[in-house]
Motif scaffolding. Structure first.
Motif, PDB file in Angstrom:
ATOM      1  N   ILE A  77       0.688  -1.267  -0.015  1.00 14.22           N
ATOM      2  CA  ILE A  77      -0.027  -0.021  -0.134  1.00 14.22           C
ATOM      3  C   ILE A  77       0.991   1.288   0.003  1.00 14.22           C
ATOM      4  N   LEU A  78       1.798   1.354   0.698  1.00 16.18           N
ATOM      5  CA  LEU A  78       3.012   2.464   0.684  1.00 16.18           C
ATOM      6  C   LEU A  78       3.389   2.561  -0.807  1.00 16.18           C
ATOM      7  N   LEU A  79       3.475   1.489  -1.312  1.00  9.01           N
ATOM      8  CA  LEU A  79       4.450   1.575  -2.868  1.00  9.01           C
ATOM      9  C   LEU A  79       3.144   2.178  -3.596  1.00  9.01           C
ATOM     10  N   SER A  80       2.069   1.777  -3.539  1.00 10.31           N
ATOM     11  CA  SER A  80       0.983   2.296  -4.352  1.00 10.31           C
ATOM     12  C   SER A  80       0.717   3.728  -4.047  1.00 10.31           C
ATOM     13  N   PHE A  85       3.639   5.397  -5.887  1.00 10.20           N
ATOM     14  CA  PHE A  85       3.394   5.451  -7.425  1.00 10.20           C
ATOM     15  C   PHE A  85       2.203   6.368  -7.779  1.00 10.20           C
ATOM     16  N   THR A  86       0.790   6.483  -7.222  1.00 11.90           N
ATOM     17  CA  THR A  86      -0.169   7.392  -7.439  1.00 11.90           C
ATOM     18  C   THR A  86       0.306   8.713  -7.327  1.00 11.90           C
ATOM     19  N   GLY A  87       0.906   8.940  -6.317  1.00 14.13           N
ATOM     20  CA  GLY A  87       1.316  10.430  -5.913  1.00 14.13           C
ATOM     21  C   GLY A  87       2.292  10.817  -7.044  1.00 14.13           C
ATOM     22  N   ALA A  88       3.169  10.024  -7.738  1.00 16.47           N
ATOM     23  CA  ALA A  88       3.884  10.497  -8.712  1.00 16.47           C
ATOM     24  C   ALA A  88       3.050  10.781 -10.158  1.00 16.47           C
ATOM     25  N   LEU A  89       2.471   9.560 -10.289  1.00 14.25           N
ATOM     26  CA  LEU A  89       1.628   9.665 -11.564  1.00 14.25           C
ATOM     27  C   LEU A  89       0.792  10.950 -11.599  1.00 14.25           C
ATOM     28  N   ILE A  90      -0.292  10.906 -10.783  1.00 16.81           N
ATOM     29  CA  ILE A  90      -1.419  11.857 -10.566  1.00 16.81           C
ATOM     30  C   ILE A  90      -0.721  13.175 -10.152  1.00 16.81           C
ATOM     31  N   GLY A  91       0.298  13.319  -9.219  1.00 18.65           N
ATOM     32  CA  GLY A  91       1.103  14.780  -9.276  1.00 18.65           C
ATOM     33  C   GLY A  91       1.621  14.990 -10.301  1.00 18.65           C
ATOM     34  N   SER A  92       2.036  14.430 -11.130  1.00 14.15           N
ATOM     35  CA  SER A  92       2.734  14.870 -12.474  1.00 14.15           C
ATOM     36  C   SER A  92       1.671  15.522 -13.283  1.00 14.15           C
ATOM     37  N   ILE A 132      -3.870   8.995  -1.338  1.00 12.97           N
ATOM     38  CA  ILE A 132      -4.611   8.493   0.012  1.00 12.97           C
ATOM     39  C   ILE A 132      -5.830   7.845  -0.413  1.00 12.97           C
ATOM     40  N   LEU A 133      -6.485   8.117  -1.477  1.00 13.02           N
ATOM     41  CA  LEU A 133      -7.610   7.474  -2.115  1.00 13.02           C
ATOM     42  C   LEU A 133      -7.502   5.833  -2.537  1.00 13.02           C
ATOM     43  N   VAL A 134      -6.270   5.851  -3.220  1.00 13.36           N
ATOM     44  CA  VAL A 134      -5.853   4.719  -3.689  1.00 13.36           C
ATOM     45  C   VAL A 134      -5.320   3.633  -2.358  1.00 13.36           C
ATOM     46  N   GLY A 135      -4.695   4.164  -1.410  1.00 14.72           N
ATOM     47  CA  GLY A 135      -4.316   3.505  -0.362  1.00 14.72           C
ATOM     48  C   GLY A 135      -5.536   2.988   0.324  1.00 14.72           C
ATOM     49  N   GLY A 136      -6.641   3.896   0.510  1.00 12.71           N
ATOM     50  CA  GLY A 136      -7.916   3.248   1.217  1.00 12.71           C
ATOM     51  C   GLY A 136      -8.764   2.331   0.316  1.00 12.71           C
ATOM     52  N   MET A 137      -8.346   2.513  -1.092  1.00 10.28           N
ATOM     53  CA  MET A 137      -9.120   1.230  -1.998  1.00 10.28           C
ATOM     54  C   MET A 137      -8.222   0.010  -1.647  1.00 10.28           C
ATOM     55  N   GLY A 177       4.064  -5.761  -8.856  1.00 14.65           N
ATOM     56  CA  GLY A 177       4.117  -6.047 -10.030  1.00 14.65           C
ATOM     57  C   GLY A 177       3.447  -4.997 -10.984  1.00 14.65           C
ATOM     58  N   LEU A 178       2.577  -4.353 -10.602  1.00 10.88           N
ATOM     59  CA  LEU A 178       1.722  -3.401 -11.435  1.00 10.88           C
ATOM     60  C   LEU A 178       2.483  -2.217 -11.401  1.00 10.88           C
ATOM     61  N   THR A 179       3.212  -1.833 -10.392  1.00 15.73           N
ATOM     62  CA  THR A 179       3.857  -0.364 -10.285  1.00 15.73           C
ATOM     63  C   THR A 179       5.179  -0.700 -11.252  1.00 15.73           C
ATOM     64  N   SER A 180       5.696  -1.830 -10.969  1.00 11.55           N
ATOM     65  CA  SER A 180       7.032  -2.031 -11.863  1.00 11.55           C
ATOM     66  C   SER A 180       6.619  -2.055 -13.432  1.00 11.55           C
ATOM     67  N   TYR A 181       5.515  -2.882 -13.590  1.00 10.04           N
ATOM     68  CA  TYR A 181       5.040  -3.075 -14.979  1.00 10.04           C
ATOM     69  C   TYR A 181       4.856  -1.685 -15.565  1.00 10.04           C
ATOM     70  N   VAL A 182       4.174  -0.844 -15.028  1.00 12.67           N
ATOM     71  CA  VAL A 182       3.868   0.616 -15.638  1.00 12.67           C
ATOM     72  C   VAL A 182       5.057   1.302 -15.792  1.00 12.67           C
ATOM     73  N   SER A 183       5.808   1.168 -14.698  1.00 18.47           N
ATOM     74  CA  SER A 183       7.098   2.081 -14.893  1.00 18.47           C
ATOM     75  C   SER A 183       8.124   1.639 -15.931  1.00 18.47           C
ATOM     76  N   SER A 184       8.244   0.549 -16.162  1.00 22.82           N
ATOM     77  CA  SER A 184       9.069   0.042 -17.183  1.00 22.82           C
ATOM     78  C   SER A 184       8.331   0.161 -18.417  1.00 22.82           C
ATOM     79  N   GLN A 185       6.965   0.033 -18.793  1.00 24.68           N
ATOM     80  CA  GLN A 185       6.432  -0.180 -19.868  1.00 24.68           C
ATOM     81  C   GLN A 185       5.931   1.392 -20.185  1.00 24.68           C
TER      82      GLN A 185
END
Lengths: 381, 422
Positions: free
Chosen positions: B159-162, B165-172, B184-189, B218-226
């Motif tokens: 959840i920390l990792l999510s 990741f979300t902070g970086a993506l949505i923040g950008s 925070i919402l993704v963590g809650g999800m 898996g998901l965050t590493s996948y999106v970050s490399s893909q």
């Protein structure tokens, strides 16, 4: 609760049916649920690819690559077995811990420590024949892995320190320790400034099995070790007194204690056994695949071993099957990355989904209500 | 009569356990005294200079100048005294306090030894301590919230990792505030997913947590490399700047530590305080704890066990999402594969170390953060001890402390067990 109430006759019929055909739900749990889980996980993996702008065509190619890369040829099977061996070995260790009610997160550190010990023995003692040197190196891995994990077991038995904390801390300590050891002059490869160990001598290398077919086939004698250990763990758990004590203290520690079992001793033994198996996995990696140690050579084997143990429901044969599945996904995933350019990390997603669905038969039944008749049994769970 | 006998036996048993712990602590303290005498007290004169404030600060404290040799011999004396006292103690009381003081003295002696003849910014290190403690403390707090309602949350790492990741993506894409809220919402999800798996579908709690860790990794590493490797602008979020609180921020030492930080540090401190108040001083907190201790009893009182578990696990997820977002939006603005790097697990350790209490978890997180920043600064001072061993020290100390004091710390009674309503 929401299902229509059964008449007493139906209830009786259900019970009788269950007695007459007890294999029904077992069959569903062991065959249908896993097949569905793998299928759904792959479909969802495809959706993830779609969402990240990968074309349908590429998705098709990547799944074909996943299949051919894992079981499509002798070379692929060799890769699958090579990847599965350490997962099964370390997974057996974690499973033994689960059986005794002990959550060992420390397999990663035990793999590292066992691997380091095996490497050190493997590059020292030149001139010994292989039938002495190789067992020595393997034994070093087993002993050091077992001792390292034994610390956590002893702490639990002697002071009650929570094993989750102590194994996490031992993991972190082992990462630093390996970083340090790889820079010690006696271990570090001469002339290198980066942390890398001397190469394991030929006399301590696990012989490759199929290099007479194709020198690239990496499957090695560790496979036999793996099979032996599956049998050994099965025998230990289900055919010996100590195995019974392991299971009893896992099921009900208080009852086990009142029955006169020495819980402290059991904790230390289980943990040492788990560490020995993880250490063997590490030795297997360095002596069979890598040939030397470098930082992070455990490559997550110890963490994946937790998944393998969970997926295999902590049963030695289950762990073997789960380890083979994970090994196949890993080997196929590498092929997928080469052929279709889809990142290997996708495999992590698929693996996690498979575990989720297999661990939650209720969830699979909720998603696919058809095809399951063993409702009565599922409700009892 | 019989009851009395039982009571006496169990008290005596407790006494022997306390006495044994006291003896162990005594031995540990005397060993520490020996280490201090043989290593840290062996300095060839020279003063250790600790800088407490920068010359530009409104109130400048003078540098703390410690004569290294004498100071460390005093440390040896204190450690020996404490050790002998614990060893001879007949009541076994004060073990925790003595060990705590002992470790503090040891660290002070170590710092003085390492700094002897040099100068070193103590305030800078303490400031870094607080920064490094934030994600660990949030992981620990997330653990406290869900384990208090008897849901073991191994998935905190994921959840920390999510959140990161979300902070970086949505923040950008949408700026740092939206990024933070999304994290925070993704963590809650993920908290919701964990609760659904565990409470509704009765998946084994450990398995569910491991699944979340694997899935997010898996998901965050996948999106970050893909994706990120190709579209770099998606991974370049604006970072929250430090806000200095007037007056409080000007206090020497304390100011830079707690009042010249970004909103994550303030948020973390507020959340720990709020969680403590909520869990231990409100009706709903009492309900939550009763669900963790004895769900049947809570159910009979009309508390909806399932709903309470859902709510708290989701809250825990949100806290962890916030802590994860700190790694990207509060520090570097960029996501890297597996950038939490075990902080969630250390958070769990902090939770157990802190005895399932928010403040305890924060304190434990500060200790880990202190050790982390200490190791970084010590690398600059060039001590003869290899930096890997310095990095190991906090983990070894944790094991010693957990074994020595916390020992059989008590988790919520129903922890890890699913509840099936009759």
């Amino acid at each position: 609760m929401s299902e229509p109430a059964e008449t007493p006759t139906e209830k009786l019929a259900h019970q009788l049916l269950q007695k007459a055909a007890p294999s029904r739900t077992v069959y569903e749990d062991l065959i249908i649920v896993p097949v569905f889980a793998i299928f759904v996980a792959l479909v969802l993996g495809g959706l993830v690819m779609l969402a990240t702008n990968v074309s349908i065509d590429t998705i098709g190619r990547s799944y074909i690559a996943l299949l051919t890369g894992s079981v499509g040829s002798l070379g692929a099977i060799s890769e699958t077995l090579t990847a599965a061996t350490p997962l099964v070995l370390a997974g057996l260790g974690v499973a033994m811990g689960f059986r005794a009610g002990f959550f060992n997160i420390g397999a990663e550190g035990q793999v590292l420590m066992g691997g380091m010990a095996a490497v050190i023995v493997g590059f020292s003692f030149g001139g010994l024949p292989i039938y002495i040197h190789l067992p020595m190196a393997l034994l070093a891995g087993v002993l050091v892995g077992g001792l390292y994990a034994g610390i956590a077991g002893w702490l639990r038995a002697a002071t009650g320190a929570h094993e989750v904390i102590s194994t996490i801390m031992l993991n972190l300590i082992s990462f630093r320790l390996v970083d340090y050891l790889l820079k010690v002059p006696f271990i570090q490869k001469a002339g290198r400034s980066d942390p890398i160990s001397n190469a394991v001598l030929d006399s301590a290398t696990l012989p490759r099995l199929l290099d007479w077919v194709d020198p690239n086939m990496r499957v090695h004698a560790g496979v036999f070790l793996m099979l032996f250990m599956v049998w050994f763990c099965y025998w230990l758990l289900f055919k010996t007194t100590i195995g019974f004590e392991f299971r009893a203290s896992g099921e009900n520690p208080d009852a086990a204690r009142f029955a006169g079992m020495r819980s402290g001793l059991i904790v230390v033994l289980v943990m040492a056994l788990a560490g020995a198996l993880a250490g063997l996995a590490g030795a297997n990696q360095v002596l069979g695949v890598l040939g030397r140690a470098s930082p992070g050579f455990s490559a997550g084997i110890g963490f994946n071993a937790i998944s393998v143990a969970l997926l295999g429901r902590s049963h030695p044969v289950g762990v073997l099957i789960a380890g083979l599945l994970f090994g196949a996904l890993e080997a196929g995933g590498r092929q997928m990355q080469v052929d279709a350019g889809v990142s290997l990390d996708l495999i992590g997603i698929v693996q996690s989904l498979i575990i989720a669905f297999i661990a939650a038969p209720l969830l699979v039944r909720a998603v696919f209500p058809w095809g399951f008749r063993g409702k009565a049994a599922s409700r009892k769970e | 009569m019989a009851m009395d006998a039982v009571a006496t036996t169990s008290t005596r048993k407790l006494d022997t356990a306390a006495l044994r712990q006291s003896k162990i602590a005594g031995v540990i303290l005397i060993l520490l005294a020996l280490v201090t005498a043989l290593v840290f007290a062996q300095v060839d004169g020279g003063d250790a200079v600790f800088r407490l404030s920068r010359p530009t600060d409104p109130w400048v404290l003078p540098d703390l100048v410690v004569p290294a040799g004498p100071f460390n011999w005093i440390a040896v004396a204190i450690l020996t005294f404490l050790g002998v006292r614990q060893w001879l103690s007949k009541t076994g009381k004060g073990t925790s306090l003595a060990l705590g003081i002992g470790f503090a003295v040891l660290i002070a002696a170590f710092l003085v030894w390492a700094t002897a003849g040099k100068a070193f910014s103590l305030t800078g290190m303490l400031q870094a301590t607080v920064v490094r403690a934030v994600p660990i403390a949030m992981g620990g707090l997330a653990g406290v919230l869900s384990e208090r309602v008897a849901v073991v949350n191994i998935g905190i790492e994921g959840i920390l990792l999510s959140g990161a990741f979300t902070g970086a993506l949505i923040g950008s894409l949408l700026g740092n505030w939206v990024g933070l809220i999304a994290a925070i919402l993704v963590g809650g999800m993920f908290g919701f997913i964990l609760a659904a798996l565990v409470v509704t579908y009765r998946v084994d709690q450990i398995i569910a947590g491991v699944v979340i860790n694997l899935f997010v990794l898996g998901l965050t590493s996948y999106v970050s490399s893909q994706v990120f490797s190709e579209y770099r602008f998606l991974n370049n979020a604006p970072v929250f700047r430090a806000i200095s609180i007037p007056v409080l921020g000007d206090i020497p030492v304390i100011g830079p530590m707690f009042f010249q930080q970004n909103i994550f540090v303030y948020g973390a401190l507020i959340m720990v305080a709020a969680a403590t108040y909520y869990l231990f001083y409100t009706k709903h907190g009492l309900h939550a704890r009763s669900v963790g201790e004895h769900p049947q009893a809570a159910d009979t009182l009309g508390i909806n066990v399932y709903r309470v578990r859902y709510i708290h696990v989701i809250m825990g997820g949100m806290v962890a999402g916030f802590g994860g977002a700190f790694l990207t939006l509060g520090l570097v603005g960029r996501f890297d594969d597996n950038m939490t790097n075990g902080r969630g697990f250390i958070g769990l350790a902090a939770m157990i170390f802190g005895r399932w209490h928010p403040v305890g978890a924060l304190m434990a997180a500060l200790i880990f953060g202190f050790a982390d920043s200490l190791q970084q600064k010590m690398a600059l001072l060039q001590t003869p001890i290899p930096s890997e061993f310095l990095a190991m020290a906090p983990y070894i100390a944790t094991i010693v402390v957990v074994a020595g004091i916390v020992g059989r710390s008590r988790m919520p009674a129903a922890d890890g067990k699913p509840y099936i309503k009759e």
